[in-house]
Scaffold this active site. Structure first.
Site, PDB file in Angstrom:
ATOM      1  N   ARG A 216       0.817  -1.237   0.000  1.00  0.00           N
ATOM      2  CA  ARG A 216       0.000   0.000   0.000  1.00  0.00           C
ATOM      3  C   ARG A 216       0.843   1.276   0.000  1.00  0.00           C
ATOM      4  NH1 ARG A 216      -3.417  -2.779   3.775  1.00  0.00           N
ATOM      5  NH2 ARG A 216      -5.118  -3.744   2.637  1.00  0.00           N
TER       6      ARG A 216
ATOM      7  N   LYS B 153       2.376  11.641 -10.790  1.00  0.00           N
ATOM      8  CA  LYS B 153       1.590  10.725 -11.618  1.00  0.00           C
ATOM      9  C   LYS B 153       2.441   9.500 -11.908  1.00  0.00           C
ATOM     10  CE  LYS B 153      -1.683  13.518 -14.245  1.00  0.00           C
ATOM     11  NZ  LYS B 153      -2.015  14.013 -15.599  1.00  0.00           N
TER      12      LYS B 153
ATOM     13  N   GLU C  48       7.948  18.706 -24.233  1.00  0.00           N
ATOM     14  CA  GLU C  48       7.201  19.036 -23.000  1.00  0.00           C
ATOM     15  C   GLU C  48       7.542  20.457 -22.536  1.00  0.00           C
ATOM     16  OE1 GLU C  48       4.729  17.349 -21.820  1.00  0.00           O
ATOM     17  OE2 GLU C  48       5.076  15.189 -21.894  1.00  0.00           O
TER      18      GLU C  48
ATOM     19  N   LYS D 238       5.166  23.677 -13.145  1.00  0.00           N
ATOM     20  CA  LYS D 238       4.386  22.471 -12.842  1.00  0.00           C
ATOM     21  C   LYS D 238       3.956  22.461 -11.376  1.00  0.00           C
ATOM     22  CE  LYS D 238       3.907  17.580 -13.500  1.00  0.00           C
ATOM     23  NZ  LYS D 238       4.279  16.383 -14.240  1.00  0.00           N
TER      24      LYS D 238
ATOM     25  N   GLU E  77      -5.836  16.429 -10.373  1.00  0.00           N
ATOM     26  CA  GLU E  77      -6.411  16.766 -11.676  1.00  0.00           C
ATOM     27  C   GLU E  77      -7.934  16.870 -11.668  1.00  0.00           C
ATOM     28  OE1 GLU E  77      -4.057  15.333 -15.057  1.00  0.00           O
ATOM     29  OE2 GLU E  77      -5.956  14.861 -16.006  1.00  0.00           O
TER      30      GLU E  77
ATOM     31  N   ARG F 197      -5.094  21.143 -13.135  1.00  0.00           N
ATOM     32  CA  ARG F 197      -3.999  20.291 -13.612  1.00  0.00           C
ATOM     33  C   ARG F 197      -4.224  19.787 -15.032  1.00  0.00           C
ATOM     34  NH1 ARG F 197      -0.374  15.827 -10.338  1.00  0.00           N
ATOM     35  NH2 ARG F 197       0.965  15.337 -12.104  1.00  0.00           N
TER      36      ARG F 197
ATOM     37  N   ASN G 267      -2.078  18.666 -19.722  1.00  0.00           N
ATOM     38  CA  ASN G 267      -2.297  17.679 -20.781  1.00  0.00           C
ATOM     39  C   ASN G 267      -2.413  18.328 -22.161  1.00  0.00           C
ATOM     40  OD1 ASN G 267      -2.411  15.432 -18.994  1.00  0.00           O
ATOM     41  ND2 ASN G 267      -4.432  16.132 -18.350  1.00  0.00           N
TER      42      ASN G 267
ATOM     43  N   HIS H 197      -1.850  16.442 -25.364  1.00  0.00           N
ATOM     44  CA  HIS H 197      -1.726  15.028 -24.990  1.00  0.00           C
ATOM     45  C   HIS H 197      -2.876  14.137 -25.461  1.00  0.00           C
ATOM     46  CE1 HIS H 197       1.674  16.375 -22.726  1.00  0.00           C
ATOM     47  NE2 HIS H 197       1.881  15.196 -22.169  1.00  0.00           N
TER      48      HIS H 197
ATOM     49  N   HIS I 272      -1.443  11.028 -27.008  1.00  0.00           N
ATOM     50  CA  HIS I 272      -1.611   9.693 -26.425  1.00  0.00           C
ATOM     51  C   HIS I 272      -2.280   8.751 -27.429  1.00  0.00           C
ATOM     52  CE1 HIS I 272      -1.450  10.885 -21.850  1.00  0.00           C
ATOM     53  NE2 HIS I 272      -0.279  10.908 -22.439  1.00  0.00           N
TER      54      HIS I 272
ATOM     55  N   HIS J 293       7.245   9.666 -26.669  1.00  0.00           N
ATOM     56  CA  HIS J 293       6.137  10.401 -26.057  1.00  0.00           C
ATOM     57  C   HIS J 293       6.175  11.874 -26.508  1.00  0.00           C
ATOM     58  CE1 HIS J 293       3.136  11.637 -23.200  1.00  0.00           C
ATOM     59  NE2 HIS J 293       3.967  12.514 -22.669  1.00  0.00           N
TER      60      HIS J 293
HETATM   61  P1  NAD Z   1      11.987   6.974 -21.780  1.00  0.00           P
HETATM   62  O1  NAD Z   1      11.832   6.793 -20.352  1.00  0.00           O
HETATM   63  O2  NAD Z   1      11.475   5.920 -22.697  1.00  0.00           O
HETATM   64  O3  NAD Z   1      13.524   7.205 -22.097  1.00  0.00           O
HETATM   65  C1  NAD Z   1      13.919   7.359 -23.416  1.00  0.00           C
HETATM   66  C2  NAD Z   1      15.156   6.554 -23.766  1.00  0.00           C
HETATM   67  O4  NAD Z   1      16.288   7.272 -23.322  1.00  0.00           O
HETATM   68  C3  NAD Z   1      15.230   5.173 -23.153  1.00  0.00           C
HETATM   69  O5  NAD Z   1      15.736   4.294 -24.101  1.00  0.00           O
HETATM   70  C4  NAD Z   1      16.227   5.367 -22.022  1.00  0.00           C
HETATM   71  O6  NAD Z   1      16.926   4.215 -21.673  1.00  0.00           O
HETATM   72  C5  NAD Z   1      17.157   6.390 -22.609  1.00  0.00           C
HETATM   73  N1  NAD Z   1      17.860   7.194 -21.635  1.00  0.00           N
HETATM   74  C6  NAD Z   1      17.396   7.662 -20.462  1.00  0.00           C
HETATM   75  N2  NAD Z   1      18.304   8.444 -19.879  1.00  0.00           N
HETATM   76  C7  NAD Z   1      19.381   8.456 -20.676  1.00  0.00           C
HETATM   77  C8  NAD Z   1      20.633   9.106 -20.618  1.00  0.00           C
HETATM   78  N3  NAD Z   1      20.939   9.921 -19.626  1.00  0.00           N
HETATM   79  N4  NAD Z   1      21.517   8.877 -21.612  1.00  0.00           N
HETATM   80  C9  NAD Z   1      21.192   8.065 -22.642  1.00  0.00           C
HETATM   81  N5  NAD Z   1      20.014   7.447 -22.783  1.00  0.00           N
HETATM   82  C10 NAD Z   1      19.110   7.656 -21.804  1.00  0.00           C
HETATM   83  O7  NAD Z   1      11.309   8.323 -22.296  1.00  0.00           O
HETATM   84  P2  NAD Z   1      10.992   9.695 -21.593  1.00  0.00           P
HETATM   85  O8  NAD Z   1      10.777  10.641 -22.705  1.00  0.00           O
HETATM   86  O9  NAD Z   1      11.951  10.038 -20.541  1.00  0.00           O
HETATM   87  O10 NAD Z   1       9.617   9.414 -20.839  1.00  0.00           O
HETATM   88  C11 NAD Z   1       8.438   9.165 -21.540  1.00  0.00           C
HETATM   89  C12 NAD Z   1       7.448   8.572 -20.589  1.00  0.00           C
HETATM   90  O11 NAD Z   1       7.144   9.505 -19.559  1.00  0.00           O
HETATM   91  C13 NAD Z   1       6.134   8.192 -21.213  1.00  0.00           C
HETATM   92  O12 NAD Z   1       5.748   6.930 -20.754  1.00  0.00           O
HETATM   93  C14 NAD Z   1       5.172   9.240 -20.695  1.00  0.00           C
HETATM   94  O13 NAD Z   1       3.865   8.769 -20.616  1.00  0.00           O
HETATM   95  C15 NAD Z   1       5.745   9.525 -19.347  1.00  0.00           C
HETATM   96  N6  NAD Z   1       5.390  10.812 -18.788  1.00  0.00           N
HETATM   97  C16 NAD Z   1       4.930  10.822 -17.512  1.00  0.00           C
HETATM   98  C17 NAD Z   1       4.609  12.024 -16.909  1.00  0.00           C
HETATM   99  C18 NAD Z   1       4.161  12.038 -15.483  1.00  0.00           C
HETATM  100  O14 NAD Z   1       3.747  13.089 -15.000  1.00  0.00           O
HETATM  101  N7  NAD Z   1       4.254  10.938 -14.782  1.00  0.00           N
HETATM  102  C19 NAD Z   1       4.764  13.222 -17.619  1.00  0.00           C
HETATM  103  C20 NAD Z   1       5.238  13.168 -18.911  1.00  0.00           C
HETATM  104  C21 NAD Z   1       5.554  11.948 -19.489  1.00  0.00           C
HETATM  105  N1  GLY Z   2       2.250  15.457 -17.429  1.00  0.00           N
HETATM  106  C1  GLY Z   2       0.944  15.808 -16.996  1.00  0.00           C
HETATM  107  C2  GLY Z   2       0.791  15.892 -15.514  1.00  0.00           C
HETATM  108  O1  GLY Z   2       1.735  15.655 -14.781  1.00  0.00           O
HETATM  109  O2  GLY Z   2      -0.263  16.206 -15.048  1.00  0.00           O
END
Ligand code: NAD
Ligand code: GLY
Length: 359
Positions: A118, A140, A182, A231, A241, A245, A249, A252, A256, A269
């Protein structure tokens, strides 16, 4: 020098710090364990990051879960595998999950932290630009299922976020630009969250596009700080949200949808979000929510970062069906965040007749 940004979400209630520095990565391990006390821990790290930084990070193999790269890895099978590792190494309620990687690692590891026993402590070490400016902050956490992107998840704030700018040096160009996507999103929504900056992020990005593309670390530190502060302004008012919030998006809903329809394998992404931004600007102009001048100005900003508008060859009906399943949809109405004027956005229902020719 380490910059510290404090997050204080009164409704939760929760407080945590975001540390930003460019100290040697080899110091990160000791810093995390000096600041925090855990009975045990599991580091979830992306394969690529592990390969590059394994020596500097110096993590005991027993405490490691290495996640394959790619958005499609943010799935229920990997969620279960990580849970299994938590059980195998006997993590208890005083233990922690530490995510080292981009948003994929942060989201799935965070969801494990939110649900194992939990909820146990969660530490974010974002290593992509996207994760630094967005996903590591705000709580998130989620996985994708066949029903949609981030469809199973939670709001679960980290205990701390450690941003080390040196990680950004090894990002490939595609991933770097994915993070810029972003950042650009914030430029469109900035005034809607009543930012405390006396200059507009939209113009700031436009003027400094080449410095940002050149990865000037000092400059990036500033941009990351601006984005995080924007943010935080939002999530401190609306963690879950229920209203404000939703502006985060922007771009998005369609973004998405593109990720989903291509089974998370074609676009990063950030790339999908950029197409989502182009779509919603075109839509807002066609729906006469913005004028042609603002559309042109917006496209100019996107073009400065090398992003181009392009039409995809997916069935509009399939796209609409996926959009209806978006978490923001209500009673089958597709809710979108549209630009209204520079730095301002609002939520509205997507008018299908207006949108159809743009899909
Ligand atoms: P990712 O996590 O897929 O990373 C991209 C690639 O870069 C991967 O292959 C990773 O191994 C590589 N990588 C990471 N750090 C590195 C470094 N320092 N040097 C070399 N390679 C490196 O992609 P991302 O763009 O970081 O994240 C996208 C994800 O984030 C999506 O799933 C999206 O939905 C999510 N997201 C979440 C939120 C949230 O609020 N939780 C907000 C925006 C996006
Ligand atoms: N990336 C959208 C949120 O964090 O709400």
């Amino acid at each position: 020098m380490t910059e510290i940004i404090d997050v204080n979400i009164e409704q939760a209630p929760t407080k945590y710090s975001i540390y930003i520095d460019s100290n040697p990565i080899s110091e990160l391990h000791d810093k995390i364990f000096a600041d925090n006390c855990f009975s045990n821990f599991l580091v979830v790290i992306s394969k690529k990051v592990y390969k590059i930084y394994q020596k500097e990070l110096n993590i005991n193999k027993d405490n490691l879960f290495i996640l394959n790269d790619g958005e499609s890895e943010k799935n229920i099978e990997n969620y279960q595998k990580i849970l299994k590792r938590c059980e195998e190494i006997n993590l208890d309620r005083k233990s922690a999950i530490i995510a080292i990687g981009g948003g994929v690692v942060g989201d799935i590891a965070g969801f494990v932290a939110a649900s194992y026993m939990r909820g146990i402590a969660f530490i974010q070490v974002p290593t992509t630009l996207l994760a630094c400016v967005d996903s590591s902050v705000g709580g998130k956490v989620a996985i994708n299922t066949k029903y949609g992107k981030n469809i199973v998840g939670a709001f679960y704030q980290p205990k701390a976020v450690y941003i080390n700018l040196n990680f950004l040096n090894t990002l490939d160009n595609r991933q770097y630009k994915s993070g810029i996507a972003e950042i650009i999103k914030y430029a469109f929504i900035e005034k809607s969250c009543k930012a405390m900056f006396d200059y507009g992020l939209f113009d700031f990005l436009s003027v400094h596009s080449s410095t940002i593309l050149d990865r000037n670390l000092k400059f990036l530190e500033k941009i990351i700080r601006i984005c995080i502060e924007l943010k935080i302004t939002v999530i401190q008012k609306d963690e879950k949200e229920s209203g404000l919030r939703k502006i985060l998006n922007f771009g998005h809903t369609y973004g998405h949808t593109l990720e989903n329809i291509t089974k998370y394998k074609k676009f990063t992404h950030g790339e999908a979000v950029i197409f989502g931004i182009f779509f919603i600007i075109n839509y807002a102009c066609k729906a006469k929510i913005i004028d042609a001048n603002y559309k042109e100005l917006s496209f100019e900003l996107l073009n400065k970062f090398g992003f181009e508008n392009c039409k995809h060859k997916f069935s509009p009906q399939d796209l609409l069906q996926i959009m209806r399943k978006d978490k923001k949809s209500e009673n089958a109405n597709i809710k979108v965040i549209v630009p209204t004027f520079k730095g301002h956005v609002k939520e509205c229902d997507l008018n299908i007749q207006t949108a159809l020719p743009l899909l």
